[in-house]
Motif scaffolding. Structure first.
Motif, mmCIF file in Angstrom:
data_model
loop_
_atom_site.group_PDB
_atom_site.id
_atom_site.type_symbol
_atom_site.label_atom_id
_atom_site.label_comp_id
_atom_site.label_asym_id
_atom_site.label_seq_id
_atom_site.Cartn_x
_atom_site.Cartn_y
_atom_site.Cartn_z
ATOM 1 N N LEU A 137 66.851 -30.098 68.942
ATOM 2 C CA LEU A 137 65.835 -30.804 69.139
ATOM 3 C C LEU A 137 64.884 -30.710 67.900
ATOM 4 O O LEU A 137 64.629 -29.766 67.168
ATOM 5 N N LEU A 138 64.635 -31.945 67.248
ATOM 6 C CA LEU A 138 63.612 -32.204 66.190
ATOM 7 C C LEU A 138 62.281 -32.122 66.421
ATOM 8 O O LEU A 138 61.464 -31.534 65.468
ATOM 9 N N ALA A 139 61.970 -32.862 67.561
ATOM 10 C CA ALA A 139 60.659 -32.730 67.803
ATOM 11 C C ALA A 139 60.517 -33.203 69.392
ATOM 12 O O ALA A 139 60.944 -33.991 69.857
ATOM 13 N N LYS A 140 59.758 -32.341 70.136
ATOM 14 C CA LYS A 140 59.455 -32.842 71.404
ATOM 15 C C LYS A 140 58.627 -33.776 71.534
ATOM 16 O O LYS A 140 57.417 -33.835 70.925
ATOM 17 N N SER A 141 58.801 -34.782 72.522
ATOM 18 C CA SER A 141 57.726 -35.697 72.672
ATOM 19 C C SER A 141 57.185 -35.477 74.137
ATOM 20 O O SER A 141 57.473 -35.206 75.123
ATOM 21 N N LEU A 142 55.770 -35.151 73.961
ATOM 22 C CA LEU A 142 55.095 -34.547 75.039
ATOM 23 C C LEU A 142 54.257 -35.825 75.872
ATOM 24 O O LEU A 142 53.931 -35.442 77.086
ATOM 25 N N ARG A 143 54.495 -36.869 75.201
ATOM 26 C CA ARG A 143 53.792 -38.048 76.028
ATOM 27 C C ARG A 143 54.895 -39.215 76.240
ATOM 28 O O ARG A 143 55.244 -39.492 75.288
ATOM 29 N N PRO A 144 55.009 -39.524 77.370
ATOM 30 C CA PRO A 144 55.982 -40.551 77.809
ATOM 31 C C PRO A 144 55.820 -42.072 77.001
ATOM 32 O O PRO A 144 54.703 -42.422 76.959
ATOM 33 N N LEU A 145 56.985 -42.271 76.172
ATOM 34 C CA LEU A 145 56.674 -43.529 75.389
ATOM 35 C C LEU A 145 57.061 -44.813 76.551
ATOM 36 O O LEU A 145 57.647 -44.466 77.592
ATOM 37 N N PRO A 146 56.286 -45.995 76.272
ATOM 38 C CA PRO A 146 56.250 -47.151 77.362
ATOM 39 C C PRO A 146 57.705 -47.611 77.224
ATOM 40 O O PRO A 146 57.763 -48.949 76.915
ATOM 41 N N LEU A 147 58.836 -47.037 77.443
ATOM 42 C CA LEU A 147 60.136 -47.566 77.086
ATOM 43 C C LEU A 147 60.741 -48.248 78.362
ATOM 44 O O LEU A 147 60.573 -47.856 79.298
ATOM 45 N N GLY A 148 61.000 -49.542 77.908
ATOM 46 C CA GLY A 148 61.626 -50.333 79.301
ATOM 47 C C GLY A 148 62.993 -50.135 79.294
ATOM 48 O O GLY A 148 63.649 -49.510 78.551
ATOM 49 N N LYS A 149 63.856 -50.706 80.145
ATOM 50 C CA LYS A 149 65.008 -50.630 80.152
ATOM 51 C C LYS A 149 65.436 -52.221 79.598
ATOM 52 O O LYS A 149 64.931 -53.099 79.793
#
Length: 488
Positions: free
Chosen positions: A121-133
């Motif tokens: 792990l290089l950096a944890k993302s604490l806020r979900p990105l608005p990734l679509g599928k």
RNA sequence: GACCGGGUAGCUCAGUCGGUAGAGCAGCGGACUUUUAAUCCGUAGGUCGUGGGUUCGAUCCCCACCCCGGUCACCA
């Protein structure tokens, strides 16, 4: 977000640092895919990026990792990375930055994939990105639940960039554009210079300025609305070819084609006139377009530029479009004509302004391919030299238009300090009368002119608008990384 | 500034002829060792832009305001 915090704590408790310090990668995602080539097994690679998709299947999992310009699939197997590490994958989330190592392989469905043997792990993302599928359908990318709110995409450009490779490509292309411009001008022996953004007097264009204050000097300063007057001082100083790419600031409205802070290229060349500058603009734009055309996902939109660009003269083209000799026709007749065309509030406009409006309506807005409009009326061009040998009242000025929009504005620069003083004083009178777009008398600039400025050609090109033209982007907000916005 | 459209879950949206709301994806729990919008089972999640009015009751109707987008106007 709460769940991600808890994952973070569990990782820490297990001795995993969720925010790494560095990572050495051997390949980018694109290079890793290329390293496999057509083979079914390839070399071991080390790649790093964000997790943008995750398909867990019990004792295996597939994911996609995206970096600056590509993506590659990852394949995790419990028997490959061990029970402990595999269990830890449960603490990973979409958006996390990870680094992995593994051999390239091809899956049953044919996708080039890293068979992961090591993951960190290089950096944890604490806020979900608005990734679509997303899905490829017949070779085109189809997005589901894409991050499409134009306001939020501009406000949170970091998220927009993080989830949209094509937005990254667009801004990369913008960087390539300015690099190509610099390279082209450098190749012509131009010197890139920096002139003040904070100016005691503003000038070089007509616009309302931003005003600020210097505490120690206890005086107002203006954010520049143009670079023009300082660059011409440098011509006086003996720098024969100078350019500057920087921000100008105009305290006016925000819309599809206006941002209060925008990027301007200005370049000035001693001993040149506006004809020379036309050919400079042609070669500059052709080079710039070629550079942008080479960028994947963006280049397809770049129009083909054919030189020399067509040239039309301002007065004859307007006369032809209007059906009358516009410089000869009576004032009343002209105004009647203007009203018929649809120019609003004709009665409130000066005659030159009426002509300008008619020109915009009849000629400018209809220009599609890049076209030079040359030889403007003097009233519309206070900084340009009179047309040599030509009819009185005409100046050596050109503007370049394409798709109905102005791309460049240029003159054979006025270098007569006596004439210049008169024009400044006319401006100052307008200002005294309440026109806050008019400038005052710039004594220091006049002093420079009095020392003598050689014949000089000068050009201004709005970089944002040029880039909009090249990439067929209709909104300036979409070509500025962080456009000016009302606070949330 | 004018007109039109919009503001509902993290994202994209639906909906309530007025009775305090739903879907897909993301999330969480579970199953699954070549998947790719993975699938399947279960589950949680919302001051419905803000303020006021009408009403027994408003996310829905009315008014005002804020914000966003589009068009037009303004703008060298």
């Amino acid at each position: 977000m709460q769940a991600r915090r808890e994952k973070l704590e569990r990782l820490r408790a297990a001795g995993v640092e969720p925010f790494g310090y560095s990572f050495d990668r051997s390949h980018t995602a694109t290079e890793a895919v290329a390293a496999l080539g057509d083979a079914d097994e390839g070399p071991t690679v080390t790649v790093a990026g964000r997790l943008v998709s995750w398909r867990s299947q019990g004792k295996t999992a597939f994911a996609h990792l995206a970096d600056m310009d590509g993506r590659v699939q990852l394949y995790f197997r419990r028997d490959e990375i061990g029970d402990e590490v595999f269990a830890q994958l449960a603490e990973y989330d979409l958006g996390d930055w990870v680094g992995v190592r593994g051999a390239m392989m091809r899956t049953r469905t044919g996708e080039a994939t890293v068979k992961v043997s090591h993951v960190e792990l290089l950096a944890k993302s604490l806020r979900p990105l608005p990734l679509g599928k997303e899905q490829m359908v017949d070779g085109t990318l189809v997005r589901y639940s894409a991050f499409s709110d134009t306001e939020q995409r501009a406000r949170q450009r970091y998220a927009d960039l993080a989830v949209h490779p094509e937005v990254r490509a667009l801004f990369r292309a913008r960087s390539v554009l300015t690099r190509a411009i610099r390279s082209h001008l450098d190749g012509l022996g131009y010197l890139e210079v920096e002139t003040p953004v904070l100016q005691p007097l503003y000038g070089g264009a007509a616009a309302r300025p931003f005003i600020t204050h210097h505490n120690t000097l206890d005086m107002p300063l203006y954010l520049r609305i143009a670079d023009e007057l300082y660059l011409k001082r440098l011509i006086v100083g003996g720098f024969e070819r100078v350019y500057e790419i920087g921000h100008d600031f105009r305290n006016e409205g925000i819309d599809r084609t206006h941002n209060p802070e925008f990027t301007m290229l200005e370049f000035y060349e001693a001993f040149a006139d506006y004809r020379t500058m036309m050919s400079r603009v042609e070669s500059l734009l052709v080079n710039a377009a070629d550079a942008v055309r080479a960028i994947p996902l963006v280049g397809e939109k770049v129009p083909t530029l054919v030189t020399p660009f067509p040239r039309i003269e301002w007065v004859p083209s307007l006369s032809q479009a209007a059906g009358v000799e516009v410089m000869a026709v009576s004032d009343a007749e002209l105004r009647t004509l203007a009203e018929r065309i649809g120019v609003p509030k004709v009665a409130t406009l000066s005659r030159p302004k009426v002509l300008d409006e008619m020109f915009q309506e009849l000629v400018e807005s209809k220009i599609q391919v890049p076209t030079f409009v040359v030889d403007y009326p003097k009233e519309l061009s206070p900084l340009a030299k009179p047309k040599r040998g030509g009819p009185a009242g005409i100046t050596e000025r050109f503007e370049l238009f394409a798709r109905g929009k102005e791309l460049a504005n240029a003159f054979s620069e006025l270098n007569d300090p006596i004439d210049q003083r008169e024009r400044f004083e006319a401006q100052a009178a307008l200002r005294a009368a309440g026109d806050d777009e008019a400038s005052g008398v710039d004594e220091d600039y006049l002093r420079a002119m009095e020392y003598g400025m050689p014949p000089t050609g000068g050009v201004g090109i709005g970089i944002d608008r040029l880039f909009m033209y090249l990439t067929d982007t209709p909104n300036i907000r979409d070509v500025i990384l962080f456009p000016t916005m009302r606070p949330e």
